[in-house]
Design an enzyme around this catalytic site. Sequence first.
Site, PDB file in Angstrom:
ATOM      1  CB  CYS A 165      -0.966   0.010   1.193  1.00 41.10           C
ATOM      2  SG  CYS A 165      -0.195   0.016   2.814  1.00 41.10           S
ATOM      3  CB  CYS A 166       1.401   4.018   1.060  1.00 36.05           C
ATOM      4  SG  CYS A 166       1.886   5.743   1.279  1.00 36.05           S
ATOM      5  CB  ILE A 167       5.307   5.074  -1.629  1.00 33.84           C
ATOM      6  CG1 ILE A 167       6.098   5.532  -2.856  1.00 33.84           C
ATOM      7  CG2 ILE A 167       6.210   4.565  -0.505  1.00 33.84           C
ATOM      8  CD1 ILE A 167       6.927   6.768  -2.627  1.00 33.84           C
ATOM      9  CB  ALA A 228      -4.831  -0.305  -0.715  1.00 32.24           C
TER      10      ALA A 228
END
Length: 257
Positions: A165-167, A228
């Site tokens: 998720c995120c980066i 995500a």
Amino acid sequence: MLSAVNALRILTSPLNNYISKNMLHSSGAAQAKVAVVLAGCGVYDGSEVHEASACLVHLSRAKAEVGMFAPDINQMHVVDHIAGAPDEKDTRNVLKESARIARGKISALSNLKATDYDAIIFPGGFGAAKNLCTFGVDGSKCSVNNEAKRVIEEFHANKKPIGCCCIAPALVARVLPGVEVTMGSDKEEDGRFPYAGTVQGLLELGAKHVNKGPTECHVDEKNKIVSAPAYMCETGLHEIFDGIGQMVNGTLKLVKS
């Protein structure tokens, strides 16, 4: 009743430490064994604490047995999270910092083997793009930590799902060119997705980006990659939590497929 001193002795005794490190992270029979890879402690130079915690909560709710890992290396740098700037006088170890999130229940990433787990998850935070790889500095020309590269390749080769998720999808995309991932939107949307420009780096890595909202995830069924947006979106913590839940549940669903 235990005195405060005696309680502290019990909590810090070698025996308690041994038991704690070998306990399951959920109650009841484990439904799956999942490795969670951390990259330090703190959004700007390690794992994003809320994202890591959300992953662990959703895994616990799903009755997964969790093992936590981090590379035993120094961080790229240490960031003063109040000033928002690097502290040139400080150095920290990724494994030791990650142990703060893991409550000490953590092992060096070199000990992780894909054959021992059903799936692997990478929370976000700039540590994923600074300590596990250098995407945060070098973009599409980034290098990847040898142990992080090895475990991603091993899980993929064994057809075991990878959640991120995120980066963190950038890390996976660097190791596995051509995967489908999401980091939210490729448009800023009036500040809602302030890191939308990062998507260009993903495309340069050969990945396909799929726009998703903060409470959604994307599933690359061919490669068994689930991603995500998390904090790539400026939104409420409850939406970040829900989106990570979609990612965790999507990853566990692929374990059974």
